[in-house]
Design an enzyme around this catalytic site. Structure first.
Site, PDB file in Angstrom:
ATOM      1  N   LYS A 160       0.852  -1.197   0.000  1.00 44.35           N
ATOM      2  CA  LYS A 160       0.000   0.000   0.000  1.00 44.35           C
ATOM      3  C   LYS A 160       0.883   1.241   0.000  1.00 44.35           C
ATOM      4  O   LYS A 160       1.889   1.281   0.717  1.00 44.35           O
ATOM      5  CB  LYS A 160      -0.898  -0.022   1.246  1.00 44.35           C
ATOM      6  CG  LYS A 160      -1.939   1.101   1.301  1.00 44.35           C
ATOM      7  CD  LYS A 160      -2.798   1.003   2.555  1.00 44.35           C
ATOM      8  CE  LYS A 160      -3.903   2.050   2.559  1.00 44.35           C
ATOM      9  NZ  LYS A 160      -4.766   1.961   3.761  1.00 44.35           N
ATOM     10  N   SER A 214      -9.962   2.232   2.838  1.00 48.23           N
ATOM     11  CA  SER A 214      -9.037   2.965   2.000  1.00 48.23           C
ATOM     12  C   SER A 214      -8.068   2.077   1.221  1.00 48.23           C
ATOM     13  O   SER A 214      -7.494   2.524   0.229  1.00 48.23           O
ATOM     14  CB  SER A 214      -8.206   3.933   2.859  1.00 48.23           C
ATOM     15  OG  SER A 214      -7.334   3.221   3.715  1.00 48.23           O
ATOM     16  N   SER A 226     -10.298   0.016   7.067  1.00 50.46           N
ATOM     17  CA  SER A 226      -9.642   0.140   5.760  1.00 50.46           C
ATOM     18  C   SER A 226      -8.954  -1.114   5.238  1.00 50.46           C
ATOM     19  O   SER A 226      -8.528  -1.142   4.084  1.00 50.46           O
ATOM     20  CB  SER A 226      -8.613   1.274   5.785  1.00 50.46           C
ATOM     21  OG  SER A 226      -9.248   2.522   5.691  1.00 50.46           O
TER      22      SER A 226
END
Lengths: 494, 95
Positions: free
Chosen positions: A78, A158, A182
């Site tokens: 990420k 997210s 998330s």
């Protein structure tokens, strides 16, 4: 070997160890899949050269018999984890040109275990969002589509890029972070497994901070076993993060198949919310039956302050975010506005240009609830309600070992469907946010499909540092659900 | 409680976030929407409850007060939008 991108992390590990495939072949297959899947916008930065170098180094080690636990296995990171020499943006314009001179502890742990980096995945700006639509680099498109529809769906957020990449065969597994859901929410929306560990289990050092008392790193994978493998490599105490906890990291894979016989599963009545689709409720009820038939004991429990969790979160998280994001000043790194009059003007314009709408909104909310005259009414009260939410869990865990709940209030929704109303977007995290407030481990496991063919997930919540039990119960759900659906690779024809 | 235009201007100033005049009214509405929603916390009885500041029940660890990473000014300056030698350059702050 047929298509190596369809392997699980565990299968790839065994295939590489048995020399059925080299890391270079495996890595090349993923790089090709990433190129084909660019319409999904799952990666902000692809790092093919570094990936092939790391793969070559792994193949050498394998040849010498010096393999490490994740030797030669390609992963996605990420874009909130700092990676030395590789641009790290947090999905924000303000960091669009930031190249960290250091590596996050979690990603370093993965490289030390032999893993290969494929690239950096897209995310909501500063991890603030539940649909991956607030990214400066554009939304991620879910690999999933409803039956008989070409409408673009969100992958959740997210960690939408990590979830989409894992679901669509653009990596074996990925790292993600979870502040209010998330990891678990995008995993549920994309038919993948998402594990948010106990607060303190993984180091936060080198992860771009959002809300420091809630943020925690974890994996998104295709199976529960893969999540166990990833967590083992990611976790551990770190002198650079004073909130990381010095508790031994167990071998999470070891007890995975021991079943749920005698395990007490708590069912919190407050997670049955009005207006949630019947399909979610039905799946939850079905799962209770699966666990019961495998010998688990079902216990009805109550978490009375659940309904206040989201409101508490939307005070605590913006308060911490407004403090954390004060560092972006246009002076030391990141975006700087041009043609400013003085230093204050430089701060104000660089920040206004650098932050997107949702981030600006949360900075203002956070500044307001921390400001003189409002601190007690908002922030202090929220911290007290947070204590009550945590107390609910500790009382519940006197009567049970693990909780079973839905992961999200619904399946994936359309791109643009919820962007107009912030509160409607926030409600996506109604089942996940409580876990962050209490600092507990939570696991999202794909367990079924809606009538339209979209994945639904269930969540298991455990006691602090009892990820092993959460994973064991998750494995039982995975076995019973026998979830094997995959998105059709429509992007390859596009 | 709700915010008005002056409050939004004031908190934007505190947050060092330039807000154009035509963005203030919409921001008032957005923030009030969120604040009205969090009002529900008022109904919770928090009498005698200690505020939770951390979920980790451990004392903050101390480390030895020694230099661990020195002499890396060059790396620290690498991302500076404007720098000279080992200094960050900003508009003049003292006349």
């Amino acid at each position: 070997m047929s298509d190596p991108t369809e392997l699980t992390l565990a299968e790839a590990r065994d295939a590489v160890a048995a020399k059925k495939i080299s890391s270079r072949e495996l890595t090349s297959a993923f790089l090709k899949a990433m190129e084909a899947a660019r319409p999904l916008n799952a990666y902000i930065t692809e790092t093919p050269d570094r990936a092939l170098e790391m793969a070559a180094a792994s193949d050498e080690r394998i040849a010498k018999g010096q393999s490490r636990p994740l030797e030669g296995l390609p992963l996605a990171i990420k874009d909130l984890f700092c990676t030395k020499g590789v641009r790290t943006t947090a999905g924000s314009h303000i960091l669009h040109n930031f190249v960290p001179p250091y590596e996050s502890t979690v990603s370093q742990n993965l490289w030390n275990a032999g893993a290969v980096m494929l690239g950096k995945t897209n995310l909501d700006e500063f991890a603030m969002g539940s649909s991956n639509e607030t990214s400066f680099f554009g939304p991620v498109i879910s690999p999933w589509r409803s039956k008989n529809s070409n409408a673009k769906l969100v992958p959740g957020g997210s960690s939408g890029g990590s979830a989409a990449a894992t679901s669509a065969g653009m990596c074996l597994a990925s790292t993600a972070t979870d502040t209010g859901g998330s990891i678990r929410q995008p995993a549920a929306l994309t038919g993948t497994v998402g594990l948010k560990p106990t607060y303190g289990r993984c180091s936060r050092w080198g992860i771009v901070a959002f809300a420091s008392s809630l943020d925690q790193a974890g994996p998104i994978t295709r199976t529960v076993r893969d999540a166990a493998i990833m967590l083992k490599a990611m976790a551990g105490v770190d002198p650079k993060d004073s909130t990381s906890v010095d508790t031994a990291v167990p071998d999470y894979e070891a007890g995975l198949e021991t079943g749920v016989k005698g395990l007490r599963i708590g069912i919190p009545s407050e997670y049955r919310v009005d207006g949630a689709p019947l399909e979610i409720d039905d799946l939850w009820t079905r799962a209770v039956g699966w666990l019961k038939s495998q010998g688990a004991e079902i216990v009805d429990i109550s978490l009375p302050h659940t309904k206040y969790a989201l409101a508490t979160y939307y005070i605590v998280a913006p308060a911490e975010a407004s403090s954390n994001l004060a560092r972006y000043d246009g002076v030391r790194y990141g975006h700087r506005a041009a043609g400013t009059e003085d230093l204050i003007d430089l701060y104000e314009k660089s920040r206004a240009e650098g932050f997107g709408a949702e981030v600006r909104r949360r900075i203002l909310i956070g500044t307001y609830v921390l400001s003189a005259g409002y601190y007690d009414a908002y922030y202090l009260r929220a911290q007290k309600v947070r204590a009550l939410i945590a107390r609910d869990f500790s009382r519940a865990f006197q009567a049970c070992d693990v909780l079973l709940t839905p992961a999200t209030p619904g399946p994936a929704f359309g791109v643009g469907d919820k962007t107009a109303d912030p509160v409607a977007m926030y409600l996506n995290d109604v089942f996940t946010v409580t876990v962050n407030l209490a600092g507990l481990p939570g696991l999202s496991v794909p367990a079924g499909l809606t009538a339209a063919g979209l994945p639904l997930g269930l969540q298991l919540i455990g006691k602090a540092f009892d990820e092993a039990t959460v994973l064991r119960a998750g494995r039982a759900i995975e076995l019973a659900a026998n979830f094997s659906a995959k998105p059709t690779a429509w992007w390859r024809a596009a | 409680m709700s915010v008005d235009k002056d409050t939004v201007r004031r908190i934007a100033k505190l947050a060092r976030l330039a807000l154009e005049e035509d963005r203030i009214e919409p921001m008032v509405e957005e923030l009030n929407g969120i604040l009205a929603w969090v009002e529900q916390l008022k109904e919770v009885d928090v009498e005698g409850v200690a505020p939770m500041t951390s979920v980790v029940e451990q004392r903050l660890k101390m480390r030895d007060d020694i230099v661990t990473e020195g002499d890396n000014a060059k790396a620290l300056m690498a991302n500076a939008p404007q720098g000279q030698d080992h200094f960050f350059v900003v508009p003049k702050v003292v006349e």
